[in-house]
Design an enzyme around this catalytic site. Structure first.
Site, mmCIF file in Angstrom:
data_model
loop_
_atom_site.group_PDB
_atom_site.id
_atom_site.type_symbol
_atom_site.label_atom_id
_atom_site.label_comp_id
_atom_site.label_asym_id
_atom_site.label_seq_id
_atom_site.Cartn_x
_atom_site.Cartn_y
_atom_site.Cartn_z
ATOM 1 N N LYS A 176 -8.906 7.788 0.776
ATOM 2 C CA LYS A 176 -8.663 6.683 -0.143
ATOM 3 C C LYS A 176 -9.985 5.961 -0.353
ATOM 4 C CE LYS A 176 -5.663 2.590 -0.649
ATOM 5 N NZ LYS A 176 -4.528 1.834 -0.059
ATOM 6 N N SER A 207 -0.484 0.972 -2.931
ATOM 7 C CA SER A 207 -1.780 1.159 -3.556
ATOM 8 C C SER A 207 -2.404 2.521 -3.272
ATOM 9 C CB SER A 207 -2.754 0.071 -3.079
ATOM 10 O OG SER A 207 -3.007 0.202 -1.680
ATOM 11 N N SER A 257 1.647 0.065 1.276
ATOM 12 C CA SER A 257 0.765 0.887 0.435
ATOM 13 C C SER A 257 0.618 2.336 0.871
ATOM 14 C CB SER A 257 -0.629 0.250 0.349
ATOM 15 O OG SER A 257 -0.596 -0.807 -0.578
#
Lengths: 486, 95, 489
Positions: free
Chosen positions: A77, A152, A176
């Site tokens: 990420k 997210s 997330s």
């Protein structure tokens, strides 16, 4: 290969059926072909990836007992700082930021011999539940590209769902990891706060942020978590605990497992299609020998409003360092110092980030601190105490991860509060510091995946992973992938 | 509680985020929506409850007093918008 | 003027003498090139985190013990949020609601009167509100970079103890006396080098005035960054006059932060502090509560030097020093170290003489040469050697001054060496003195006559002549006695 578990990849590498370089190339080629339609990766560097893979092949780590993941590719990420790779956090603010250092998690996974495929798209500064807030454009859900992948960690979820990476790192401040895992049909785990170091992970809300593994299966999550977790002296909140093998209990049967079902998670608010799938999963658990018991988390309804005081408050302060002085975006034209600050931040941050900074600034400001921030922290304690009580009567808690399946782009972007409620079932675990995970348990409306959430007691990761793995042994939801990407 | 345009301007100044007049009004509406949602916390009785600032109940670990860092200025300043003679440059600060 | 009472509180930032920064492993050495000691944590790269330096906490505990404060068993680090280019994170990590050191105080001696009417001292106790740990900011350099400001973050993250007094002081003299006492104390216990030029010890003064008898405080203005005691006195005096004048002219004082300009001797409001601040303090989520247990406090206490007040009491009881002398020789750690070393070398019987030499000859000489006692050309054992030769009558007090001078000028390693080399040993041989006296009497018949006629003064002249003839080396007492005998009593 693209569907293989980590253990299978590890065995294939150890047996020299495939080299790390070949494996990386396989994924890079697939990424090249499929990523443009998904926008999961935002930074790729084939040369760097292949260099890492060649180094892994040459290192002697492949096939070694203490580095079972050596040679296996993964993606990060874009919230994790990676030396030599751009680290944007999904923001224009860091569009050109190349971190001069590696996050602890990145270091650990590199030391394990894993190979970085690239950096994954995300909601800007991890603020969002749909991946629509990324400066680099939204990520598409591989199951239906008209729908959001969740957020997210939406890039992480989409990449694994489309088999553009075997596993990926994610972070979870209010859901997330779990919510995008649910919306993309994956398994993802947020560990107990403090189990994984936050060093090098760009902070959103420091007291809630926690990194974790995202994968197809619980077993893969356990193996990746083994490599991610561990004490780090550079993070004051990193816990000094003996190393744990999170896969140790995977094969233990579930007979006698007590599953707590919070009545507040099964009331109004959950879509009927999600409820039906979750109920079926619970029935499966009972068949596996577990018992279910109703528990109550009376304050869980307050978790979203409490979170939307605490998280923006911390974020407003954490994001003050992005001022255009030492790194990051600086407005091309400005007057005096304050004008430079205000323009750089206005142009460098997107709408949702700015909204949260403003809210956070307000709730901490003079005269409102007690009414908002302190109040929310007190409610946070009530929420944690609810869990403590519930765990007196059960070993794990289960319920839905998300109230609905993946929604269409734009469906919730006009109303921030509606978007915030997407995380209604996941936020309370972050407030309490508890571990939580999501695993696929079927398909709901529009044939979109549904996630089952498991919440563990503090440091209950191994137990949750056992519960998930035993379920995955008798179901195949976690092996499904979108037809058109096969 | 509802934010006035002046409140929004004050918060934006404290946050160092420039808002155009149009943005200010839209922002005001959105923030009021969020604050309205948060407002439900006020109804909860929290008398005698200790605020919870951290997710885990542990105490601060202490670092030995050792210099571990070396000079990495060139590397750090490679990503800086404006430097000269090893300094970060900003518009003139008047004390 | 006399109708106004001055109220002063001081906030002092003492840089702690650690090796590394409070939240990072960067060096805090002074004088490095810009930003060479500003590392990932100090420049606030995304993702980096603070970890607390144990030694900074030890310094705070030492300070708390030295001023009789309570040391919080649990204290909390908070973020003070504001934007400024020398503050890389956009917040300063400090302590707000629960500081590590609470209460305590400092006894000070305030000079009274003036030089014309005689100088006295009065003791006063200044209460401390608190002392807390925090990080220093970087520096803004305003010299010309094409009209821009340069930022050096080497200082960012240097550990500070911010020491806050109650508004207990009533004059600039009291404020300076407190600042000097605090300055001596932090060096005494080894937590701060006290270097004011380098900014290791900086004071802010909160100054207000009110009519005598009024209970409420007047509105205060804060004078920032006073980095010398002289400037502190000048700045406060100017500020007090300015405030009184404003009020008497019918203008209200508005709370403000001001800077002192040493060139003009005036204070002026800071422009950068004009917009109202709202620091939005909240507990730093990256740092956990700091716990200090009794065992740790005991451990720190065991390693602490004897404090000035305890030392003063001991010197009075054991060496017979007066309270004033004891206070002087313990005015600084350097002074006390010097005294203690000298006494150890010369024996406690000579303690009083040593104190007199330190306060007299040595202090005057150091003062004249603007030298600190740490850099004194005459070391403590050298002074002890000198005093021992006085005590055993090898030299007289007068000769001792010569030897002191010679030691100061580096003419020899020890008093003994100088006495030997320069032949300054006192003449105590009665025969030798006798013959010298005989010569003196023979050469000065006029004085002998005058003395016999009853002029006491003439006797002194003869002693002087005898001393001159021995180049001062004769024992004056012996000369006296023998001369009297010779003159027939």
């Amino acid at each position: 290969m693209i569907n293989s578990s980590l253990r299978k990849l590890s065995a294939a590498l150890a047996a020299r059926k495939i080299s790390a370089t070949e494996l990386a190339t396989l994924f890079l080629d697939r990424i090249e072909k499929l990523n443009p339609g998904l926008n999961a990766y935002i930074t790729l560097d084939r040369a760097k990836t292949l260099a890492q893979a060649q180094a892994a092949d040459a290192s002697g780590k492949v096939g070694a007992q203490d580095t079972p993941l050596a040679g296996i590719p993964l993606a990060h990420k874009d919230i994790f700082c990676t030396k030599g790779w751009r680290t944007s956090c999904g923001s224009r603010m860091l569009e050109n930021f190349v971190a001069p250092y590696d996050a602890h998690v990145v270091e650990k996974l590199a030391a394990a011999g894993m190979v970085t495929l690239g950096k994954l798209n995300m909601d800007e500064f991890a603020m969002g539940s749909s991946n629509e807030s990324s400066y680099f454009g939204p990520v598409k859900n591989p199951w239906d590209t008209a729908r959001v992948p969740g957020g997210s960690s939406g890039g992480s979820a989409a990449a694994i769902a489309a088999r553009l990476a075997p596993v990926a790192t994610g972070t979870d401040t209010g859901g997330s990891i779990r919510q995008p895992a649910a919306l993309c049909g994956l398994t993802g785990l947020k560990p107990t706060y403090g189990v994984v170091s936050r060093y090098g992970m760009i902070a959103f809300a420091s007291s809630l942020d926690q990194a974790g593994p995202m994968a197809k299966s619980a077993e893969d999550c356990a193996l990746l978590l083994n490599a991610m977790a561990g004490f780090d002296p550079r993070d004051s909140t990193s816990l000094e605990r003996p190393a744990e093998d999170y896969a140790r209990d995977l094969e233990q049967p579930l007979a006698g497992l007590r599953i707590g079902l919070p009545k507040e998670f099964f009331g109004a608010g959950m879509d009927a299609d999600v409820r039906a799938v979750v109920d079926a999963a619970l029935a499966e658990y009972r068949r596996l020998g577990a018992t279910t018991v109703e528990v109550s988390l009376p304050n869980s309804g307050l978790s979203v409003p409490a979170y939307y005081v605490i998280a923006p408050a911390e974020a407003s302060s954490n994001l003050s360092r992005f001022d255009g002085v030492r790194y990051g975006y600086r407005a091309p034209e400005y007057g005096d110092l304050n004008d430079m600050y205000s323009k750089s931040r206005a142009q460098g941050f997107g709408a949702e980030v700015k909204r949260r900074i403003l809210i956070g600034t307000y709730v901490l400001s003079h005269g409102y601190y007690d009414a908002y921030y302190l109040k929310a922290q007190k409610i946070r304690r009530l929420i944690a105490a609810d869990f403590q009580r519930a765990f007196e009567n059960c070993d794990v808690i289960m319920g839905p991860t998300s109230p609905s399946v993946a929604f269409a782009f734009g469906a919730k972007s006009a109303d921030p509060v509606q978007m915030y409620l997407s995380d209604i079932y996941t936020i309370s675990t972050n407030l309490a510091g508890l571990p939580g995970m999501s695993l696929p348990c079927g398909f709901g409306a529009h044939d979109m995946p549904v996630g089952l959430q498991i919440i563990g007691s503090w440091f209950g990761e191994a137990k949750m992973l056992q519960a998930a793995h035993q379920y995955q042994k008798v179901t195949d939801w976690h092996t499904r992938m979108p037809e058109n990407l096969k | 509680m509802s934010l006035t345009p002046e409140d929004v301007s004050r918060i934006a100044l404290l946050s160092r985020i420039e808002l155009s007049p149009a943005e200010r009004e839209a922002t005001r509406e959105q923030l009021n929506g969020i604050l309205g949602f948060i407002e439900q916390l006020q109804a909860v009785d929290t008398a005698g409850i200790e605020p919870m600032a951290h997710a885990v109940d542990v105490v601060q670990r202490l670092r030995p007093d050792v210099v571990t860092e070396t000079d990495r200025r060139a590397e750090f300043q490679a990503v800086a918008p404006e430097t000269e003679a090893g300094l970060y440059l900003v518009p003139k600060v008047i004390e | 003027m006399s109708q106004w009472e001055v109220v002063i509180g001081l906030e002092t930032h003492a840089q702690l003498q650690t090796k590394s920064k409070i939240f990072s492993g960067s060096s805090i050495a002074f004088g490095a090139e810009p930003n060479l000691q500003a590392n990932a944590v100090d420049i606030a790269l995304p993702g980096v985190l603070p970890v607390l330096n144990r030694e900074a906490v030890v310094c705070a505990i030492k300070f708390g013990l030295a001023i009789g404060a309570s040391i919080a068993p649990r204290s909390v680090f908070a973020r003070k949020n504001y934007f400024y280019p020398d503050l890389p994170k956009g917040y300063q990590i400090s302590q707000f609601e629960i500081p590590v050191v609470q209460g305590g105080g400092l006894a000070i001696r305030v000079p009274q009167g003036d030089f014309l009417r005689g100088v006295g001292e009065q003791e006063k106790f200044v209460h401390l509100t608190r002392a807390h740990l925090e990080e220093d900011a970087g520096k803004s350099l305003h010299e010309d970079f094409h009209g821009r400001t340069g930022i050096d973050l080497n200082r960012a993250g240097t550990p500070l103890l911010e020491i806050v007094t109650e508004p207990d002081m009533r004059s600039s003299a009291e404020a300076v006396a407190y600042a000097r006492a605090l300055h001596a104390l932090v060096q005494w216990i080894g937590i701060c080098d006290g270097n004011m030029q380098e900014g290791s010890f900086r004071c802010d003064a909160n100054v207000s005035v009110r009519p005598f008898g009024q209970k409420e405080f007047g509105t205060r203005r804060e004078i920032k960054n006073l980095n010398s005691f002289r400037f502190m006195q000048q700045a406060i005096d100017y500020e007090v006059h300015w405030q009184i004048n404003e009020i008497e002219e019918g203008r209200a004082i508005r709370q403000a932060t001001v800077l002192f300009d040493p060139d003009t001797g005036e204070t002026r409001a800071m422009r950068s502090k004009e917009d109202a601040h709202d620091y939005r303090y909240f507990p730093d989520p990256d740092l956990l509560p700091l716990e200090i247990d009794a065992a740790w406090i005991a451990e720190v206490k065991a390693g602490m030097p004897e404090l000035p007040q305890a030392m003063q009491a001991r010197f009075q009881a054991d060496y017979g020093l007066s309270a004033y002398d004891a206070a002087i020789v313990t005015a600084s750690r350097g002074m006390a170290d010097y005294f203690v070393t000298a006494v150890a070398a010369a024996g406690t019987a000579n303690a009083k003489t040593i104190a007199n030499w330190i306060m007299g000859e040595l202090a005057a000489r150091l003062n004249r040469n603007d030298t600190s006692i740490e850099d004194s050309p005459i070391g403590a054992t050298q002074l002890a050697g000198l005093v021992m030769r006085i005590a055993d009558n090898t030299i007289s007090n007068n000769i001792a001054k010569k030897v002191f001078e010679a030691l100061w000028n580096g003419e020899g390693q020890s008093a003994d060496e100088i006495i030997e080399k320069q032949g300054l040993k006192q003449i105590t041989d009665t025969g030798a003195i006798d013959s010298i006296i005989a010569e003196v009497l023979a050469a000065n018949p006029k004085s002998v006559e005058e003395y016999r006629a009853g002029k006491e003064k003439a006797f002194n002249a003869l002693v002087g002549q005898a001393m001159k003839a021995t180049k001062g080396k004769a024992n004056p007492q012996q000369v006296n006695e023998l001369l009297k005998k010779k003159l027939g009593g």
